[in-house]
Design a protein around this motif. Structure first.
Motif, PDB file in Angstrom:
ATOM      1  N   PRO A   1       0.824  -1.221   0.000  1.00 35.06           N
ATOM      2  CA  PRO A   1       0.000   0.000   0.000  1.00 35.06           C
ATOM      3  C   PRO A   1       0.859   1.272   0.000  1.00 35.06           C
ATOM      4  O   PRO A   1       0.614   2.182  -0.787  1.00 35.06           O
ATOM      5  CB  PRO A   1      -0.805  -0.105   1.304  1.00 35.06           C
ATOM      6  CG  PRO A   1      -0.784  -1.544   1.678  1.00 35.06           C
ATOM      7  CD  PRO A   1       0.490  -2.104   1.130  1.00 35.06           C
ATOM      8  N   SER A   2       1.883   1.288   0.865  1.00 32.42           N
ATOM      9  CA  SER A   2       2.752   2.467   0.929  1.00 32.42           C
ATOM     10  C   SER A   2       3.471   2.697  -0.388  1.00 32.42           C
ATOM     11  O   SER A   2       3.507   3.811  -0.915  1.00 32.42           O
ATOM     12  CB  SER A   2       3.810   2.304   2.018  1.00 32.42           C
ATOM     13  OG  SER A   2       3.208   2.271   3.276  1.00 32.42           O
ATOM     14  N   LEU A   3       4.056   1.608  -0.921  1.00 35.31           N
ATOM     15  CA  LEU A   3       4.846   1.764  -2.142  1.00 35.31           C
ATOM     16  C   LEU A   3       3.975   2.223  -3.303  1.00 35.31           C
ATOM     17  O   LEU A   3       4.362   3.088  -4.085  1.00 35.31           O
ATOM     18  CB  LEU A   3       5.532   0.434  -2.481  1.00 35.31           C
ATOM     19  CG  LEU A   3       6.634   0.031  -1.504  1.00 35.31           C
ATOM     20  CD1 LEU A   3       7.169  -1.365  -1.828  1.00 35.31           C
ATOM     21  CD2 LEU A   3       7.773   1.042  -1.535  1.00 35.31           C
TER      22      LEU A   3
ATOM     23  N   LEU B   1       1.141   3.925  -3.151  1.00 30.37           N
ATOM     24  CA  LEU B   1       0.722   5.316  -2.963  1.00 30.37           C
ATOM     25  C   LEU B   1       1.887   6.284  -3.184  1.00 30.37           C
ATOM     26  O   LEU B   1       1.734   7.309  -3.847  1.00 30.37           O
ATOM     27  CB  LEU B   1       0.144   5.503  -1.565  1.00 30.37           C
ATOM     28  CG  LEU B   1      -1.237   4.873  -1.357  1.00 30.37           C
ATOM     29  CD1 LEU B   1      -1.531   4.662   0.118  1.00 30.37           C
ATOM     30  CD2 LEU B   1      -2.318   5.744  -1.980  1.00 30.37           C
ATOM     31  N   PHE B   2       3.047   5.937  -2.628  1.00 28.11           N
ATOM     32  CA  PHE B   2       4.224   6.788  -2.862  1.00 28.11           C
ATOM     33  C   PHE B   2       4.536   6.847  -4.349  1.00 28.11           C
ATOM     34  O   PHE B   2       4.869   7.898  -4.889  1.00 28.11           O
ATOM     35  CB  PHE B   2       5.447   6.256  -2.103  1.00 28.11           C
ATOM     36  CG  PHE B   2       5.463   6.622  -0.648  1.00 28.11           C
ATOM     37  CD1 PHE B   2       5.000   7.868  -0.218  1.00 28.11           C
ATOM     38  CD2 PHE B   2       5.964   5.747   0.307  1.00 28.11           C
ATOM     39  CE1 PHE B   2       5.023   8.215   1.126  1.00 28.11           C
ATOM     40  CE2 PHE B   2       5.996   6.091   1.651  1.00 28.11           C
ATOM     41  CZ  PHE B   2       5.519   7.321   2.062  1.00 28.11           C
TER      42      PHE B   2
ATOM     43  N   VAL C   1       2.490   6.453  -6.972  1.00 30.20           N
ATOM     44  CA  VAL C   1       1.519   7.195  -7.785  1.00 30.20           C
ATOM     45  C   VAL C   1       1.478   8.680  -7.414  1.00 30.20           C
ATOM     46  O   VAL C   1       1.392   9.532  -8.293  1.00 30.20           O
ATOM     47  CB  VAL C   1       0.104   6.577  -7.631  1.00 30.20           C
ATOM     48  CG1 VAL C   1      -0.922   7.400  -8.410  1.00 30.20           C
ATOM     49  CG2 VAL C   1       0.107   5.139  -8.113  1.00 30.20           C
ATOM     50  N   PHE C   2       1.547   8.976  -6.104  1.00 26.89           N
ATOM     51  CA  PHE C   2       1.310  10.362  -5.697  1.00 26.89           C
ATOM     52  C   PHE C   2       2.564  11.107  -5.241  1.00 26.89           C
ATOM     53  O   PHE C   2       2.478  12.236  -4.776  1.00 26.89           O
ATOM     54  CB  PHE C   2       0.256  10.408  -4.583  1.00 26.89           C
ATOM     55  CG  PHE C   2      -1.083   9.906  -5.032  1.00 26.89           C
ATOM     56  CD1 PHE C   2      -1.846  10.642  -5.941  1.00 26.89           C
ATOM     57  CD2 PHE C   2      -1.572   8.695  -4.581  1.00 26.89           C
ATOM     58  CE1 PHE C   2      -3.083  10.183  -6.369  1.00 26.89           C
ATOM     59  CE2 PHE C   2      -2.811   8.225  -5.004  1.00 26.89           C
ATOM     60  CZ  PHE C   2      -3.566   8.972  -5.902  1.00 26.89           C
ATOM     61  N   LEU C   3       3.728  10.453  -5.365  1.00 24.38           N
ATOM     62  CA  LEU C   3       4.945  11.157  -4.957  1.00 24.38           C
ATOM     63  C   LEU C   3       6.081  10.983  -5.959  1.00 24.38           C
ATOM     64  O   LEU C   3       6.557  11.956  -6.535  1.00 24.38           O
ATOM     65  CB  LEU C   3       5.372  10.682  -3.564  1.00 24.38           C
ATOM     66  CG  LEU C   3       6.240  11.666  -2.790  1.00 24.38           C
ATOM     67  CD1 LEU C   3       5.467  12.924  -2.440  1.00 24.38           C
ATOM     68  CD2 LEU C   3       6.772  11.015  -1.528  1.00 24.38           C
ATOM     69  N   PHE C   4       6.473   9.710  -6.196  1.00 24.37           N
ATOM     70  CA  PHE C   4       7.615   9.507  -7.082  1.00 24.37           C
ATOM     71  C   PHE C   4       7.271   9.835  -8.529  1.00 24.37           C
ATOM     72  O   PHE C   4       8.000  10.575  -9.189  1.00 24.37           O
ATOM     73  CB  PHE C   4       8.133   8.067  -6.964  1.00 24.37           C
ATOM     74  CG  PHE C   4       8.728   7.769  -5.625  1.00 24.37           C
ATOM     75  CD1 PHE C   4       9.758   8.559  -5.118  1.00 24.37           C
ATOM     76  CD2 PHE C   4       8.265   6.724  -4.850  1.00 24.37           C
ATOM     77  CE1 PHE C   4      10.311   8.302  -3.871  1.00 24.37           C
ATOM     78  CE2 PHE C   4       8.818   6.451  -3.602  1.00 24.37           C
ATOM     79  CZ  PHE C   4       9.839   7.253  -3.117  1.00 24.37           C
ATOM     80  N   TYR C   5       6.164   9.301  -9.002  1.00 21.49           N
ATOM     81  CA  TYR C   5       5.795   9.621 -10.389  1.00 21.49           C
ATOM     82  C   TYR C   5       5.603  11.129 -10.579  1.00 21.49           C
ATOM     83  O   TYR C   5       6.178  11.707 -11.514  1.00 21.49           O
ATOM     84  CB  TYR C   5       4.548   8.832 -10.829  1.00 21.49           C
ATOM     85  CG  TYR C   5       4.022   9.315 -12.151  1.00 21.49           C
ATOM     86  CD1 TYR C   5       4.700   9.026 -13.340  1.00 21.49           C
ATOM     87  CD2 TYR C   5       2.884  10.112 -12.230  1.00 21.49           C
ATOM     88  CE1 TYR C   5       4.252   9.508 -14.555  1.00 21.49           C
ATOM     89  CE2 TYR C   5       2.422  10.602 -13.443  1.00 21.49           C
ATOM     90  CZ  TYR C   5       3.107  10.304 -14.604  1.00 21.49           C
ATOM     91  OH  TYR C   5       2.662  10.796 -15.793  1.00 21.49           O
ATOM     92  N   PRO C   6       4.830  11.825  -9.712  1.00 21.20           N
ATOM     93  CA  PRO C   6       4.681  13.271  -9.897  1.00 21.20           C
ATOM     94  C   PRO C   6       6.006  14.027  -9.828  1.00 21.20           C
ATOM     95  O   PRO C   6       6.200  15.004 -10.547  1.00 21.20           O
ATOM     96  CB  PRO C   6       3.769  13.688  -8.739  1.00 21.20           C
ATOM     97  CG  PRO C   6       3.020  12.466  -8.383  1.00 21.20           C
ATOM     98  CD  PRO C   6       3.963  11.327  -8.631  1.00 21.20           C
ATOM     99  N   MET C   7       6.921  13.536  -8.976  1.00 16.15           N
ATOM    100  CA  MET C   7       8.216  14.213  -8.887  1.00 16.15           C
ATOM    101  C   MET C   7       8.965  14.103 -10.208  1.00 16.15           C
ATOM    102  O   MET C   7       9.487  15.084 -10.736  1.00 16.15           O
ATOM    103  CB  MET C   7       9.028  13.581  -7.740  1.00 16.15           C
ATOM    104  CG  MET C   7      10.284  14.353  -7.354  1.00 16.15           C
ATOM    105  SD  MET C   7       9.929  16.005  -6.741  1.00 16.15           S
ATOM    106  CE  MET C   7      11.126  16.967  -7.659  1.00 16.15           C
TER     107      MET C   7
END
Lengths: 270, 295
Positions: B20-22, B24-25, B27-33
């Motif tokens: 779940p963490s990976l 979410l991170f 989709v909403f953190l690493f990809y957007p970065m």
């Protein structure tokens, strides 16, 4: 400590408290004033009238916004507790190759300022059709590196031998997580819950981006909307709304201050 | 040694718990970065789609644009105004709230209260306090015979006014962290200092501050990062004005992306913000680690 020194310290404490509390007390006072008194710039209302509170609920769908904020905050809190505790469990009780690398990846997420990703995030949420949906206000925030750290710290205090013994006894991993790890970590879970609720309730920029009608709009954005519409004329009403908005989090903070302080210090230092 | 399953099933289980963490991170953190970095090299259409690769042009344009330099300056000044003063105030409050006095719990609660105050509500309260005709600041000025001031409308005082309100908003959190740090200091250190006749100031300088340094170090980093990410108080109090004097970087990103629909330029600024925060964090660790005293 001498009496002299003691009273001096109390004076210092009281002055500091007055200084820190002034804006809050001032807002509460204004929320009870009638229009004319506000415009005269008075500090105390001549009588305490609840008119502003009534009109705050009448002028904007404040109750609806409060409900939205409650739904969003409770959902994010639950989501963060579940997702973080699962991750923390893996980092403490499951030994696998690449665990340290993954842990480093988690640390690195703390370095990325959320604001630096907001443009693509907005586009993603838009593509998913989540604009003006609870999902955009909740799901992106379920994973929380800070929460994982806090719980990992706590889970580490549980003896690993206990886990090994439970494995020998044929108890499944998940059962151990559910029946042993979570119950003994109740305090840390509560700390994290308070923190999650506070930060989600007070979120501002993201709800501003992803809501543009009243359906799922949170109370913070409702407050901004109200302020930009009302200003000059009805400060009393705006202040009453502001007081209503901060009341839940203030109460939560006061009730959980000790927990929160302990938890935050743990997460910060160790 | 008890065997707790083979390597493969451990890996599978570990990943399952982390999934779940990976996800979410991702989709909403690493990809957007990554997407932000990618977009910063492109000219984009109003929907935020890349149209033409322009290399570093977004960056070179920004570094020459007066508006961006101004926004960088506003951000820098804002950091300078809020961080040192905020830490000193919180430290002072934490020190006096750490004393063993009757009823100290009440003061601790009061001092931490701004942590429960949202940026939106706080900003509205401060906006009223800054109100030129009915706010408390001008009432006080009038009382002692000065003329009132347009706090938020004067380019010379707008940023300072927002900074002052921000210091207040951030104090609750910093206070709680510092108080926690103070309470973790071993009481015996003070006892032996008292026995050897050391005064309060000596104890502060020789015991409290060194022992508190990890906490101070942490709160400095967090305050710096927070200051770079300021948005809500700007949006409510000044909207970046007057004459761009409070147009800090996150507000400028927001404006470029969601008002001017220029995702490329917004992304380039976001990349710069990211590197700024990264640099601060790294610098803090480098400098801090030498001076920090760990138990």
């Amino acid at each position: 400590m001498s009496l002299m020194k003691k009273s001096l310290l109390y004076v210092l404490l009281v002055i500091s408290a007055l200084f820190m509390m002034f804006p809050i007390v001032y807002a509460v006072m204004i929320s009870f004033m009638q229009g004319g008194e506000v415009l005269q710039g008075k500090l105390f209302p001549s009588s305490f009238s609840f008119e502003n509170y009534q009109s705050a609920f009448q002028q904007v769908p404040l109750l609806h916004f409060l409900m939205n904020s409650l739904i969003v905050s409770v959902t994010v809190t639950a989501g963060q507790l579940i997702v973080s505790s699962l991750a923390a469990f893996a980092f403490v009780f499951i030994k696998f190759r690449g665990r340290n690398t993954l842990f480093f990846l988690f640390i690195s997420t703390m370095m990325i300022p959320w604001e630096a990703t907001m443009v693509p995030n907005y586009l993603i949420v838009q593509k998913l059709g989540w604009i003006n949906q609870y999902s955009s206000l909740t799901i992106p925030f379920f994973a929380l590196a800070f929460g994982t750290f806090l719980l990992r710290q706590q889970f580490k205090t549980i003896p690993y031998e206990l886990f090994e013994a439970s494995q020998v006894a044929g108890i499944s991993r998940f059962r151990f997580f559910w029946k042993v790890v979570l119950p003994v970590s109740k305090t840390s879970m509560i700390t994290l819950a308070i923190y999650s609720f506070l930060t989600t309730w007070n979120m501002y920029l993201w709800p501003l981006l992803v809501t543009n009608n009243e359906k799922v709009r949170t109370v913070q954005i409702g407050l901004k909307q109200m302020q930009s519409q009302e200003v000059s004329s009805e400060w009393g009403t705006v202040m009453a709304a502001a007081v209503i908005v901060v009341l839940p989090t203030l109460i939560l903070l006061f009730a959980g201050q000790k927990h929160l302080q302990k938890g935050l210090t743990q997460g910060a230092i160790k | 040694m008890v065997k707790t399953g083979n390597g493969f099933s451990d890996l599978a289980a570990g990943l399952l718990y982390l999934l779940p963490s990976l996800l979410l991170f991702g989709v909403f953190l690493f990809y957007p970065m990554i997407r932000t970095i990618y977009l910063s090299f492109f000219y984009t259409d109003p929907q935020g789609n890349p149209i033409a690769f322009i290399g570093l042009e977004n960056f070179t344009y920004l570094l020459q644009s007066e508006a961006f330099l101004n926004s960088a300056k506003a951000t820098g000044l804002f950091v300078l105004y809020t961080v040192p003063a905020g830490i000193l105030l919180s430290l002072f409050l934490a020190l006096i709230a750490n004393l063993k006095l009757k009823g100290i719990g009440i003061f601790r609660t009061l001092f931490s209260s701004t942590m429960g105050m949202s940026v939106a509500a706080s900003s509205i309260i401060w906006m009223f306090m800054y109100n030129p005709s009915i706010g408390v600041f001008n009432k006080l000025l009038n009382l002692i015979g000065f003329e009132g001031h347009q706090w938020l409308l004067d380019p010379n005082t707008a940023l300072l006014s927002v900074a002052l309100s921000t210091i207040w908003m951030n104090t609750g959190f910093a206070f709680l962290i510092l108080l926690g740090g103070l309470q973790n200091i071993d009481e015996q250190l003070y006892e032996s200092a008292r026995i050897s006749g050391a005064g309060s100031f000596y104890q502060l300088r020789r015991i409290t501050l060194p022992m508190l340094s990890p906490t101070l170090f942490f709160i400095t980093t967090v305050s710096l990062i927070n200051a770079f990410q300021t948005f809500g108080q700007i949006d409510i109090l000044t909207k970046g004005g007057p004459v761009q004097s409070t147009n800090v970087i996150v507000y400028s990103i927001y404006q470029d992306a969601f008002v001017n629909y220029n995702a490329g330029s917004a992304s380039a600024q976001a990349v710069l913000l990211f590197f700024c925060i990264l640099a601060v964090t790294v610098l803090q660790f480098r400098l801090g680690e030498k001076k920090v005293h760990y138990q």
